[in-house]
Design a protein around this motif. Structure first.
Motif, PDB file in Angstrom:
ATOM      1  N   ALA A 283       0.724  -1.183   0.121  1.00  0.00           N
ATOM      2  CA  ALA A 283      -0.010   0.044   0.243  1.00  0.00           C
ATOM      3  C   ALA A 283       0.738   1.292  -0.231  1.00  0.00           C
ATOM      4  N   LEU A 284       1.918   1.325   0.814  1.00  0.00           N
ATOM      5  CA  LEU A 284       2.782   2.407   0.677  1.00  0.00           C
ATOM      6  C   LEU A 284       3.452   2.535  -0.569  1.00  0.00           C
ATOM      7  N   ASP A 285       3.813   1.559  -1.177  1.00  0.00           N
ATOM      8  CA  ASP A 285       4.535   1.582  -2.558  1.00  0.00           C
ATOM      9  C   ASP A 285       3.450   2.115  -3.227  1.00  0.00           C
ATOM     10  N   LEU A 286       2.356   1.868  -3.574  1.00  0.00           N
ATOM     11  CA  LEU A 286       1.307   2.447  -4.228  1.00  0.00           C
ATOM     12  C   LEU A 286       0.843   3.966  -3.951  1.00  0.00           C
ATOM     13  N   GLN A 287       0.960   4.006  -2.713  1.00  0.00           N
ATOM     14  CA  GLN A 287       0.742   5.473  -2.207  1.00  0.00           C
ATOM     15  C   GLN A 287       1.609   6.518  -2.644  1.00  0.00           C
ATOM     16  N   LYS A 288       3.031   5.964  -2.747  1.00  0.00           N
ATOM     17  CA  LYS A 288       4.058   6.741  -3.234  1.00  0.00           C
ATOM     18  C   LYS A 288       4.085   7.023  -4.521  1.00  0.00           C
ATOM     19  N   SER A 289       3.327   6.031  -5.119  1.00  0.00           N
ATOM     20  CA  SER A 289       3.534   6.135  -6.850  1.00  0.00           C
ATOM     21  C   SER A 289       2.957   7.276  -7.164  1.00  0.00           C
ATOM     22  N   ALA A 290       2.936   7.629  -8.645  1.00  0.00           N
ATOM     23  CA  ALA A 290       2.544   9.022  -9.164  1.00  0.00           C
ATOM     24  C   ALA A 290       0.974   8.750  -9.260  1.00  0.00           C
TER      25      ALA A 290
END
Length: 197
Positions: A89-96
């Motif tokens: 979720a953090l990876d996705l949240q930090k994505s553009a």
């Protein structure tokens, strides 16, 4: 001699062993037991139901593929799953594709109200209620947004040392609260034993 895990934890471990042997029914049972908690965690971080549901699917698919690597000595199944969800979720949240959008609700959303049958539900809520506002805020930023201590210090305009102290004190209070309420030494469901600093 190590204490035997609580019945729910022991059952989860048996389910993961069965998954490692290819038992799809075990995967379905594990999903039923933990999907609500994991979906709540994903929603708190990414804030979009479709994205959270996709992450939930991905986490259980990954759990299926890596079940043989699970080591109960390193933590609970629930924690193993929650850490995977948080990371994705953090990876996705930090994505553009996903903007940073911090809410005020906080850590209390970690345990979904629909999961009230969980024996951990009440213990986690009580332990969270014991945290001071300052400790709770830095834990939210570290856990839900994946911010480093330096980033948290900039966000809330306090020294880095104060951030580290608040995280350590908050985690200690959570662990103590959960242990005194009958939790396991592994800590709160989905809360890693140490946050990044």
């Amino acid at each position: 001699m190590a204490a035997a895990p609580p019945p729910d934890d022991a059952e989860d471990e048996v389910l993961v062993l069965a998954m490692a042997a290819g038992d799809r029914a075990a995967l379905a049972t594990l999903y039923e037991r933990h999907a609500s908690l994991l979906l709540g965690l994903a929603l708190r971080i990414v804030r979009e139901r479709r994205e959270a549901e996709d992450l939930l699917h991905d986490v259980f698919l990954e759990a299926w593929r890596t079940a043989k690597d699970f080591d109960p000595k390193r933590g609970r199944v629930r924690t193993w799953l929650a850490i995977r969800m948080r990371s994705r979720a953090l990876d996705l949240q930090k994505s553009a594709r996903v903007s940073r959008n911090t809410g005020d609700a906080g850590l209390d959303l970690l345990v979904d109200d629909g999961d009230a049958v969980s024996p951990d539900h009440g213990r986690v809520r009580r332990a969270l209620a014991e945290l001071g506002t300052d400790q709770r805020r830095v834990l939210e930023l570290a856990y839900f947004e994946g911010l480093s201590c330096t980033e948290i210090a900039e966000r809330v305009a306090i020294p880095v040392g104060t951030v580290k102290s608040r995280i350590a004190a908050g985690m200690d209070r959570l662990r103590s609260g959960l242990l005194s309420a009958g939790g396991r030494a592994g800590g709160a469901p989905g809360i890693p034993r140490s946050e990044k600093t």
